[in-house]
Design an enzyme around this catalytic site. Structure first.
Site, PDB file in Angstrom:
ATOM      1  N   GLY A   1      -2.894   7.072  -6.739  1.00 52.96           N
ATOM      2  CA  GLY A   1      -3.153   8.235  -7.590  1.00 52.96           C
ATOM      3  C   GLY A   1      -4.645   8.495  -7.612  1.00 52.96           C
TER       4      GLY A   1
ATOM      5  CB  VAL B   1      -7.967   4.522  -9.867  1.00 53.16           C
ATOM      6  CG1 VAL B   1      -8.550   3.176  -9.443  1.00 53.16           C
ATOM      7  CG2 VAL B   1      -8.616   5.002 -11.156  1.00 53.16           C
ATOM      8  N   GLY B   2      -6.508   4.775  -7.135  1.00 57.77           N
ATOM      9  CA  GLY B   2      -6.090   4.214  -5.849  1.00 57.77           C
ATOM     10  C   GLY B   2      -6.447   5.122  -4.687  1.00 57.77           C
TER      11      GLY B   2
ATOM     12  CG  ASN C   1      -8.434   1.473 -18.323  1.00 61.32           C
ATOM     13  OD1 ASN C   1      -9.543   0.971 -18.105  1.00 61.32           O
ATOM     14  ND2 ASN C   1      -8.231   2.773 -18.314  1.00 61.32           N
TER      15      ASN C   1
ATOM     16  CE  LYS D   1     -12.987   2.276 -18.976  1.00 62.34           C
ATOM     17  NZ  LYS D   1     -12.144   2.303 -17.810  1.00 62.34           N
TER      18      LYS D   1
ATOM     19  CB  SER E   1      -6.116   8.883 -17.750  1.00 60.93           C
ATOM     20  OG  SER E   1      -6.111   7.667 -18.439  1.00 60.93           O
TER      21      SER E   1
ATOM     22  CD  GLU F   1      -2.904   2.457 -18.302  1.00 59.30           C
ATOM     23  OE1 GLU F   1      -3.918   3.104 -18.590  1.00 59.30           O
ATOM     24  OE2 GLU F   1      -2.778   1.867 -17.221  1.00 59.30           O
TER      25      GLU F   1
HETATM   26  N1  LIG Z   1      -8.244   8.096 -13.605  1.00 55.49           N
HETATM   27  C1  LIG Z   1      -9.303   7.601 -14.195  1.00 55.49           C
HETATM   28  O1  LIG Z   1     -10.296   8.310 -14.386  1.00 55.49           O
HETATM   29  C2  LIG Z   1      -9.329   6.152 -14.645  1.00 55.49           C
HETATM   30  C3  LIG Z   1     -10.544   5.631 -15.096  1.00 55.49           C
HETATM   31  C4  LIG Z   1     -10.606   4.301 -15.462  1.00 55.49           C
HETATM   32  C5  LIG Z   1      -9.470   3.519 -15.409  1.00 55.49           C
HETATM   33  N2  LIG Z   1      -8.293   4.040 -14.993  1.00 55.49           N
HETATM   34  C6  LIG Z   1      -7.131   3.147 -14.935  1.00 55.49           C
HETATM   35  O2  LIG Z   1      -6.769   2.958 -13.580  1.00 55.49           O
HETATM   36  C7  LIG Z   1      -5.343   2.752 -13.481  1.00 55.49           C
HETATM   37  C8  LIG Z   1      -4.765   3.806 -12.518  1.00 55.49           C
HETATM   38  O3  LIG Z   1      -4.953   5.068 -13.129  1.00 55.49           O
HETATM   39  P1  LIG Z   1      -4.858   6.457 -12.357  1.00 55.49           P
HETATM   40  O4  LIG Z   1      -5.547   7.448 -13.207  1.00 55.49           O
HETATM   41  O5  LIG Z   1      -5.272   6.299 -10.955  1.00 55.49           O
HETATM   42  O6  LIG Z   1      -3.284   6.711 -12.422  1.00 55.49           O
HETATM   43  P2  LIG Z   1      -2.433   7.823 -11.631  1.00 55.49           P
HETATM   44  O7  LIG Z   1      -3.323   8.910 -11.123  1.00 55.49           O
HETATM   45  O8  LIG Z   1      -1.298   8.159 -12.522  1.00 55.49           O
HETATM   46  O9  LIG Z   1      -1.921   7.030 -10.363  1.00 55.49           O
HETATM   47  C9  LIG Z   1      -0.917   6.065 -10.422  1.00 55.49           C
HETATM   48  C10 LIG Z   1      -0.204   6.104  -9.104  1.00 55.49           C
HETATM   49  O10 LIG Z   1       0.711   5.010  -9.064  1.00 55.49           O
HETATM   50  C11 LIG Z   1       1.824   5.474  -8.313  1.00 55.49           C
HETATM   51  N3  LIG Z   1       2.981   4.632  -8.597  1.00 55.49           N
HETATM   52  C12 LIG Z   1       3.585   4.441  -9.785  1.00 55.49           C
HETATM   53  N4  LIG Z   1       4.630   3.597  -9.644  1.00 55.49           N
HETATM   54  C13 LIG Z   1       4.663   3.258  -8.332  1.00 55.49           C
HETATM   55  C14 LIG Z   1       5.521   2.438  -7.556  1.00 55.49           C
HETATM   56  N5  LIG Z   1       6.551   1.783  -8.107  1.00 55.49           N
HETATM   57  N6  LIG Z   1       5.289   2.329  -6.230  1.00 55.49           N
HETATM   58  C15 LIG Z   1       4.255   3.000  -5.653  1.00 55.49           C
HETATM   59  N7  LIG Z   1       3.405   3.796  -6.336  1.00 55.49           N
HETATM   60  C16 LIG Z   1       3.623   3.930  -7.659  1.00 55.49           C
HETATM   61  C17 LIG Z   1       2.022   6.904  -8.764  1.00 55.49           C
HETATM   62  O11 LIG Z   1       2.760   7.535  -7.749  1.00 55.49           O
HETATM   63  P3  LIG Z   1       3.557   8.905  -7.922  1.00 55.49           P
HETATM   64  O12 LIG Z   1       2.602   9.924  -7.395  1.00 55.49           O
HETATM   65  O13 LIG Z   1       4.749   8.694  -7.042  1.00 55.49           O
HETATM   66  O14 LIG Z   1       3.886   9.054  -9.364  1.00 55.49           O
HETATM   67  C18 LIG Z   1       0.579   7.385  -8.847  1.00 55.49           C
HETATM   68  O15 LIG Z   1       0.155   7.939  -7.630  1.00 55.49           O
HETATM   69  C19 LIG Z   1      -4.806   2.876 -14.920  1.00 55.49           C
HETATM   70  O16 LIG Z   1      -4.718   1.610 -15.511  1.00 55.49           O
HETATM   71  C20 LIG Z   1      -5.883   3.709 -15.615  1.00 55.49           C
HETATM   72  O17 LIG Z   1      -5.929   3.500 -17.008  1.00 55.49           O
HETATM   73  C21 LIG Z   1      -8.189   5.355 -14.594  1.00 55.49           C
END
Ligand SMILES: NC(=O)c1ccc[n+]([C@@H]2O[C@H](COP(=O)([O-])OP(=O)(O)OC[C@H]3O[C@@H](n4cnc5c(N)ncnc54)[C@H](OP(=O)(O)O)[C@@H]3O)[C@@H](O)[C@H]2O)c1
Length: 297
Positions: free
Chosen positions: A10, A12-13, A99, A176, A246, A258
């Protein structure tokens, strides 16, 4: 070439997968539930990083790799088990980009013989549409100062992602979480962006949420300043008016929230340490109900 798999491509990844791919020293695979058709990361300076990361949708097609980057939301971790079962063996390290403070508790039971490396994520990014990510700032990760942390920093060289190691990971992670205890809960529950913290009652609520988290953090061994709550709320009040969290974006989209890895983690640690956390308990109950309803209105 070193093999790495990113599970949870998503915001971050996606930034990490595209960065590792662009560094050219790592064979990266995106482990996705449905195809993305490539990654495009729009950087803060307006430039774009395009990366054709090979994608796999079926865990059975994968075998063990040296590095797994796990970047699902924390509540999606258990559902990622089929990927971890295929990707992990005794030579694998799983970096958890999530997080909270319970990275190891969540992932070790799912990672078999692999070693688990927690990370504090400072990657401010938004997934605009599948595979299209907007990055708001320089991406940074903090890992423990040990051999795995050093190897991960080496893996990320040239990726555009800054990896810092710390001898006090407990403080880094709780610091954090203290911020997250207020910003995510308040913006998601009110469905308002950061200016909501200008409301005096919301200021008081935010201060109480952070202060409870700080007390639990301190009892857990984190070294945080006594005026942390004031500093955190002042920081949130100074953020640009369009800033959110988020958890707010997830609520507006009707997605699961979350909350358990954030306010829920404060409550759990508080209960273990005998520290009352009534404000975090209250918002956890509210967020649980909101998350279960899936309805933003
Ligand atoms: N975004 C930020 O700015 C930010 C900043 C600091 C920390 N974080 C932390 O980083 C972590 C990730 O956050 P994010 O914002 O990147 O989340 P996100 O955009 O919602 O991404 C999560 C990804 O995981 C995938 N996923 C979920 N279940 C899965 C499974 N069973 N198999 C394969 N893929 C799967 C989802 O795929 P689908 O597309 O298929 O749903 C989605 O692409 C969280 O803990 C968040 O709190 C985020």
């Amino acid at each position: 070439m070193t093999r790495a798999a990113v599970v949870g491509v998503g915001a971050v990844g996606g930034v990490v997968a595209a960065g590792l791919m662009s560094a050219g020293r790592v064979e990266v695979t995106a482990c996705v539930r449905s195809p993305l058709g490539g990654l495009r990361v729009l950087r803060p300076d307006g430039s774009a990083l395009e990366a054709s990361v090979p994608e796999v949708t079926d865990p059975a097609e994968m075998s063990a790799v040296e590095w797994v980057v796990l970047a699902t939301k924390a509540h999606q971790t258990a559902a990622a088990q089929p990927w971890l079962s295929r990707l992990c063996d005794a030579g694998t390290r799983v970096v958890v980009l999530q997080n909270g403070v319970e990275h190891r508790e969540r992932v070790v039971p799912l990672a078999g013989a692999a070693r688990v490396l927690p990370a504090v994520v400072e990657i401010s990014a938004e997934s605009r549409s599948r595979g299209h990510i907007r990055l708001f700032d320089q991406p940074r990760l903090t890992v423990p100062e040990d051999d795995d942390g050093a190897d991960f920093a080496a893996l990320c060289q040239g990726s555009g992602i800054e990896v810092t190691s710390t001898s006090d990971f407990v403080t880094a992670a709780w610091s954090k979480l203290c911020l997250n205890a207020a910003n995510g809960a308040v913006t998601a529950l009110t469905m308002q962006r950061m200016p909501v913290f200008a409301n005096p009652r919301i200021t008081q609520l935010g201060l109480a949420l952070v202060e409870e988290a700080r007390q639990v953090a301190t009892a857990s061994g984190a070294r945080l300043p006594e005026d942390l709550a004031d500093r955190v709320i002042a920081r949130l009040r100074a953020m640009p008016p369009e800033s959110g969290s988020s958890m707010l974006w997830d609520r507006l989209a009707g997605r699961e929230l979350e909350y358990d890895a954030r306010n829920g983690a404060v409550v759990r640690a508080g209960a273990r340490l005998g520290i009352p956390t009534p404000y975090n308990e209250a918002v956890t109950a509210l967020l649980e109900a909101v998350s279960a309803s899936g309805n933003p209105s």
